[in-house]
Design an enzyme around this catalytic site. Structure first.
Site, PDB file in Angstrom:
ATOM      1  N   GLY A  42       2.617  37.795 -95.459  1.00  0.00           N
ATOM      2  CA  GLY A  42       3.367  38.728 -94.608  1.00  0.00           C
ATOM      3  C   GLY A  42       2.510  39.104 -93.418  1.00  0.00           C
ATOM      4  O   GLY A  42       2.563  40.231 -92.924  1.00  0.00           O
ATOM      5  N   ALA A  48       0.659  44.511 -92.296  1.00  0.00           N
ATOM      6  CA  ALA A  48      -0.485  43.646 -92.008  1.00  0.00           C
ATOM      7  C   ALA A  48      -1.128  44.056 -90.686  1.00  0.00           C
ATOM      8  O   ALA A  48      -2.351  44.214 -90.587  1.00  0.00           O
ATOM      9  CB  ALA A  48      -0.034  42.198 -91.942  1.00  0.00           C
ATOM     10  N   LYS A 209      -8.179  58.031-101.303  1.00  0.00           N
ATOM     11  CA  LYS A 209      -8.594  59.142-100.420  1.00  0.00           C
ATOM     12  C   LYS A 209      -9.756  59.915-101.038  1.00  0.00           C
ATOM     13  O   LYS A 209      -9.797  60.127-102.258  1.00  0.00           O
ATOM     14  CB  LYS A 209      -7.410  60.073-100.151  1.00  0.00           C
ATOM     15  N   HIS A 267       2.488  58.947-104.994  1.00  0.00           N
ATOM     16  CA  HIS A 267       1.295  59.648-104.495  1.00  0.00           C
ATOM     17  C   HIS A 267       1.084  61.000-105.207  1.00  0.00           C
ATOM     18  O   HIS A 267      -0.005  61.304-105.675  1.00  0.00           O
ATOM     19  CB  HIS A 267       1.396  59.899-102.985  1.00  0.00           C
ATOM     20  N   LYS A 364       9.430  65.277 -94.884  1.00  0.00           N
ATOM     21  CA  LYS A 364       9.226  64.738 -93.532  1.00  0.00           C
ATOM     22  C   LYS A 364       9.795  65.750 -92.544  1.00  0.00           C
ATOM     23  O   LYS A 364      10.640  66.575 -92.901  1.00  0.00           O
ATOM     24  CB  LYS A 364       9.983  63.423 -93.381  1.00  0.00           C
ATOM     25  N   TRP A 513      -7.565  83.129 -92.510  1.00  0.00           N
ATOM     26  CA  TRP A 513      -8.777  82.303 -92.470  1.00  0.00           C
ATOM     27  C   TRP A 513      -9.411  82.399 -91.093  1.00  0.00           C
ATOM     28  O   TRP A 513      -8.719  82.300 -90.077  1.00  0.00           O
ATOM     29  CB  TRP A 513      -8.442  80.838 -92.767  1.00  0.00           C
TER      30      TRP A 513
HETATM   31  P1  NDP Z   1      -2.121  81.079 -96.962  1.00  0.00           P
HETATM   32  O1  NDP Z   1      -2.122  82.162 -97.930  1.00  0.00           O
HETATM   33  O2  NDP Z   1      -2.032  81.387 -95.529  1.00  0.00           O
HETATM   34  O3  NDP Z   1      -0.946  80.068 -97.255  1.00  0.00           O
HETATM   35  C1  NDP Z   1      -0.754  79.425 -98.398  1.00  0.00           C
HETATM   36  C2  NDP Z   1       0.336  78.437 -98.222  1.00  0.00           C
HETATM   37  O4  NDP Z   1       1.522  79.070 -98.598  1.00  0.00           O
HETATM   38  C3  NDP Z   1       0.650  77.963 -96.823  1.00  0.00           C
HETATM   39  O5  NDP Z   1      -0.136  76.883 -96.461  1.00  0.00           O
HETATM   40  C4  NDP Z   1       2.116  77.571 -96.911  1.00  0.00           C
HETATM   41  O6  NDP Z   1       2.190  76.218 -97.319  1.00  0.00           O
HETATM   42  C5  NDP Z   1       2.624  78.439 -98.015  1.00  0.00           C
HETATM   43  N1  NDP Z   1       3.554  79.427 -97.502  1.00  0.00           N
HETATM   44  C6  NDP Z   1       3.708  79.906 -96.258  1.00  0.00           C
HETATM   45  N2  NDP Z   1       4.744  80.766 -96.210  1.00  0.00           N
HETATM   46  C7  NDP Z   1       5.229  80.826 -97.469  1.00  0.00           C
HETATM   47  C8  NDP Z   1       6.299  81.510 -98.070  1.00  0.00           C
HETATM   48  N3  NDP Z   1       7.063  82.336 -97.379  1.00  0.00           N
HETATM   49  N4  NDP Z   1       6.523  81.342 -99.379  1.00  0.00           N
HETATM   50  C9  NDP Z   1       5.768  80.507-100.095  1.00  0.00           C
HETATM   51  N5  NDP Z   1       4.742  79.808 -99.594  1.00  0.00           N
HETATM   52  C10 NDP Z   1       4.489  79.970 -98.286  1.00  0.00           C
HETATM   53  O7  NDP Z   1      -3.470  80.283 -97.260  1.00  0.00           O
HETATM   54  P2  NDP Z   1      -3.988  78.865 -96.944  1.00  0.00           P
HETATM   55  O8  NDP Z   1      -4.787  78.460 -98.092  1.00  0.00           O
HETATM   56  O9  NDP Z   1      -2.886  77.956 -96.553  1.00  0.00           O
HETATM   57  O10 NDP Z   1      -4.963  79.074 -95.690  1.00  0.00           O
HETATM   58  C11 NDP Z   1      -4.460  79.398 -94.403  1.00  0.00           C
HETATM   59  C12 NDP Z   1      -4.974  78.369 -93.399  1.00  0.00           C
HETATM   60  O11 NDP Z   1      -6.379  78.374 -93.393  1.00  0.00           O
HETATM   61  C13 NDP Z   1      -4.533  76.967 -93.748  1.00  0.00           C
HETATM   62  O12 NDP Z   1      -4.202  76.302 -92.557  1.00  0.00           O
HETATM   63  C14 NDP Z   1      -5.773  76.368 -94.355  1.00  0.00           C
HETATM   64  O13 NDP Z   1      -5.849  74.975 -94.186  1.00  0.00           O
HETATM   65  C15 NDP Z   1      -6.859  77.088 -93.576  1.00  0.00           C
HETATM   66  N6  NDP Z   1      -8.109  77.094 -94.320  1.00  0.00           N
HETATM   67  C16 NDP Z   1      -8.892  76.019 -94.148  1.00  0.00           C
HETATM   68  C17 NDP Z   1     -10.102  75.939 -94.788  1.00  0.00           C
HETATM   69  C18 NDP Z   1     -10.920  74.748 -94.533  1.00  0.00           C
HETATM   70  O14 NDP Z   1     -10.455  73.797 -93.916  1.00  0.00           O
HETATM   71  N7  NDP Z   1     -12.138  74.727 -95.010  1.00  0.00           N
HETATM   72  C19 NDP Z   1     -10.586  77.001 -95.665  1.00  0.00           C
HETATM   73  C20 NDP Z   1      -9.652  78.077 -95.807  1.00  0.00           C
HETATM   74  C21 NDP Z   1      -8.451  78.096 -95.149  1.00  0.00           C
HETATM   75  P3  NDP Z   1       3.578  75.427 -97.394  1.00  0.00           P
HETATM   76  O15 NDP Z   1       4.258  75.562 -96.086  1.00  0.00           O
HETATM   77  O16 NDP Z   1       3.108  74.073 -97.700  1.00  0.00           O
HETATM   78  O17 NDP Z   1       4.390  75.979 -98.485  1.00  0.00           O
HETATM   79  C1  BG6 Z   2       3.394  56.007 -97.407  1.00  0.00           C
HETATM   80  C2  BG6 Z   2       4.826  56.408 -97.191  1.00  0.00           C
HETATM   81  O1  BG6 Z   2       3.201  55.585 -98.737  1.00  0.00           O
HETATM   82  O2  BG6 Z   2       2.549  57.122 -97.130  1.00  0.00           O
HETATM   83  C3  BG6 Z   2       5.045  56.914 -95.773  1.00  0.00           C
HETATM   84  O3  BG6 Z   2       5.662  55.279 -97.427  1.00  0.00           O
HETATM   85  C4  BG6 Z   2       4.046  58.022 -95.468  1.00  0.00           C
HETATM   86  O4  BG6 Z   2       6.362  57.404 -95.620  1.00  0.00           O
HETATM   87  C5  BG6 Z   2       2.631  57.582 -95.799  1.00  0.00           C
HETATM   88  O5  BG6 Z   2       4.148  58.327 -94.088  1.00  0.00           O
HETATM   89  C6  BG6 Z   2       1.648  58.722 -95.638  1.00  0.00           C
HETATM   90  O6  BG6 Z   2       0.346  58.261 -95.794  1.00  0.00           O
HETATM   91  P1  BG6 Z   2      -0.880  59.062 -95.169  1.00  0.00           P
HETATM   92  O7  BG6 Z   2      -2.074  58.336 -95.667  1.00  0.00           O
HETATM   93  O8  BG6 Z   2      -0.702  58.995 -93.686  1.00  0.00           O
HETATM   94  O9  BG6 Z   2      -0.767  60.462 -95.676  1.00  0.00           O
END
Ligand code: NDP
Ligand code: BG6
Length: 517
Positions: A42, A48, A209, A267, A364, A513
């Site tokens: 492929g 590829a 990963k 995944h 997505k 954060w």
């Molecule tokens: P938060 O408490 O802010 O959020 C937790 C997660 O809850 C969110 O990511 C979101 O994810 C989900 N959320 C948001 N709104 C709602 C809701 N109404 N009800 C339920 N779930 C909800 O803490 P995080 O741990 O996400 O930290 C905040 C930010 O700080 C993030 O961007 C994080 O990556 C960053 N951070 C990064 C660190 C690092 O890189 N070392 C260290 C600490 C924090 P979802 O939308 O998927 O549901």
């Molecule tokens: C693939 C899915 O397995 O993983 C795609 O078919 C998706 O839809 C992709 O976009 C995501 O991979 P990554 O490594 O970019 O998180």
């Protein structure tokens, strides 16, 4: 030490660790001195061009492959290595000082045009391989970068015409591995009739990963986590995958599968097994995969009441892609009810996890790109802080930006009584600055050269994974469940958060954060 020197040091360490890991745990090794032929079936396709050729180039560039490796592309198109090279160019990331090496890479590339169902064409491929296999030992690898519709004829032709006669043969297969239990079993039986399990490498690139591979070390190499990793301390576990873009014209392909088959059944479930499995007896790939299968067997098939489905719609007044919903993609069939978002709550019926919801969430066209594991601990018993203490969370951030952090309470610095949320933070970008982490495909393709199956999916794992999702998928396809519309760029349907809260996940929105910039 500059960045390139650091990378060189890092690559040397990686090479050594690969060799020793495989010698110790798999009984196989890196046959560095023998010829290897890597066939990309492929070769003219999307996978590829975007992933396989770039990965082979990076491995070659970094001297990670056996010295005598050559690559042969195979596809129906009457094309040339030159044309493939042009198509791959934008994905290869060649630095100006790598040009000479890059030319050398393309010099060891070859191409054979042929049909997927014609034995005679595979004989031509076999002849081409033989030309390069000088000496008493030579190994062959086949990467099926192909649609599943041709898996069967291609594997039959590999078996009949192209098996290595003076070394090993390994076959790498990409998902989808079927659409449900029946079709997956059919494919597994077909493959089992041709190859041994040791010859087959089913890729789930999430297993390549860094932070997914880290789960084993984190769990079984740290005394502090072991006593708390159970139903006595953990309230719920959420494993999420989010992408901020829609199907981008690939809707025709996506519509045949939907988000559950595309992300959740493979995944996210693979990550779940590594979070939930018991300690393996050792690090042999089969010991690990035995434990993964064992924990999957404790999961009952998903029921519709434990699932919320969504499908994105265009954002009113949105610009560009965000104005377009899934159904606006011209390649998506009209009126499709294929989900582009899903949240499901799984239960593991065993001594460690009984009563702890494992929430898998993927979608997505959401508000951000992220993949993470969020382990939420129960409240502190016997509270003396008037309910101000928030639940601890251990977050394993797979992407973007590998990190591991524990959200916890401290006394507000300087204040006599107040308390606030903070974190113990291991951000790879600062703690391991300058270390180049290999891409998932790089690690996995290298594992195939080494014969390590630790990060590949075994057929019994696959069969258990389908057992959990097949009844739900059939229910959805029998029009038993319609996806709830959600706006492009949002967090998904609000009904998903409701199911989340009903599964012992709490969200306060109070954590802030402050990245150390
Ligand atoms: P938060 O408490 O802010 O959020 C937790 C997660 O809850 C969110 O990511 C979101 O994810 C989900 N959320 C948001 N709104 C709602 C809701 N109404 N009800 C339920 N779930 C909800 O803490 P995080 O741990 O996400 O930290 C905040 C930010 O700080 C993030 O961007 C994080 O990556 C960053 N951070 C990064 C660190 C690092 O890189 N070392 C260290 C600490 C924090 P979802 O939308 O998927 O549901
Ligand atoms: C693939 C899915 O397995 O993983 C795609 O078919 C998706 O839809 C992709 O976009 C995501 O991979 P990554 O490594 O970019 O998180």
């Amino acid at each position: 030490m500059d960045c390139d020197e650091k990378n060189e040091e890092c690559l040397a360490l990686y090479r050594n660790s690969l060799k020793s890991a495989d010698m110790d745990h798999d009984g196989t090794h890196f046959d560095g001195q023998y010829p290897h032929v890597f066939v990309i079936l492929g070769a003219s396709g999307d996978l590829a061009r975007k992933k396989i050729y770039p990965t082979l180039w990076w491995l070659y560039r970094d001297n990670l492959l056996p010295t005598n490796t050559i690559f042969i592309g195979y596809a129906r198109s009457k094309t040339t290595v030159e044309t493939i090279r042009e198509k791959c160019q934008e994905y290869m990331k060649v630095k100006p000082n790598e040009q000479e090496r890059y030319e050398a890479f393309w010099r060891i590339n070859h191409y054979v045009a042929g049909a997927y169902d014609q034995g005679a064409d595979f004989e031509v491929l076999n002849k081409e391989m033989c030309k390069h296999e000088i000496g008493p030992v030579a190994n062959r690898l086949f990467y099926l970068a192909l649609p599943p519709s041709v898996f069967e004829p291609v594997t039959v032709n590999i078996k009949e015409k192209c098996m290595a006669t003076k070394g090993w043969t390994r076959v790498i297969i990409e998902k989808p591995f079927g659409r449900d239990s029946a079709s997956s079993d059919k494919l597994s039986n077909h493959l089992a009739g041709l190859f041994t399990e040791q010859q087959m490498y089913r890729i789930d690139h999430y297993l390549g990963k860094e932070m997914v591979q880290n789960l084993m070390t984190l769990r079984f190499g740290n005394r502090i986590f072991f006593p708390i990793w159970n139903r006595d301390n953990i309230a719920s576990i959420q494993i999420s995958f989010k992408e901020p873009f829609g199907t981008q014209g690939r809707g025709g392909y996506f519509d045949e599968f939907g988000i559950i088959r595309d992300i959740m059944q493979n995944h996210l479930l693979q990550i779940l097994t590594l979070v939930a499995m018991e300690r393996p007896v050792d690090l042999h790939p089969d010991s690990i995969r035995n434990e993964k299968v064992r924990v999957l067997k404790c999961i009952e098939p998903l029921e519709p009441k434990d699932v919320v489905l969504g499908q994105y719609v265009g954002k009113p007044g949105g610009v560009g892609d965000e104005a377009l919903g899934y159904l606006d993609d011209p390649t998506v069939p009209k009126g499709s009810v294929t989900p582009t978002y899903a949240l499901s709550a799984l239960r593991i019926k065993n001594e460690r996890w009984d009563g702890v919801p494992f929430i898998l969430k993927c979608g997505k066209a959401l508000n951000e790109r992220k993949a993470e594991v969020r382990i939420q601990f129960k409240e502190v018993p016997g509270d003396i802080f008037d309910g101000k203490a928030k639940r601890n969370e251990l977050v394993i951030k797979v992407q973007p930006g590998e990190a591991l952090y524990v959200k916890m309470m401290v006394k507000t610095p300087g204040s006599p009584f107040d308390m606030e949320e903070t974190e113990l933070d291991l951000t790879y970008g600062s703690r391991y600055a300058n270390i180049k982490l290999p891409d998932a495909y790089e690690r996995l393709i290298l594992d195939v050269f080494c014969g390590s199956q630790m990060h590949f999916v075994r057929s019994d794992e696959l069969s258990e994974a389908w057992r959990i999702f097949t009844p739900l998928l059939h229910h959805i396809e029998g029009n038993g469940m319609k996806p709830i519309p959600y706006l492009y760029g949002s967090r998904g349907p609000k009904e998903a958060d409701e199911l989340l809260y009903n599964n012992n996940f709490t969200y306060s929105g109070s954590y802030k954060w402050k990245p150390n910039l």
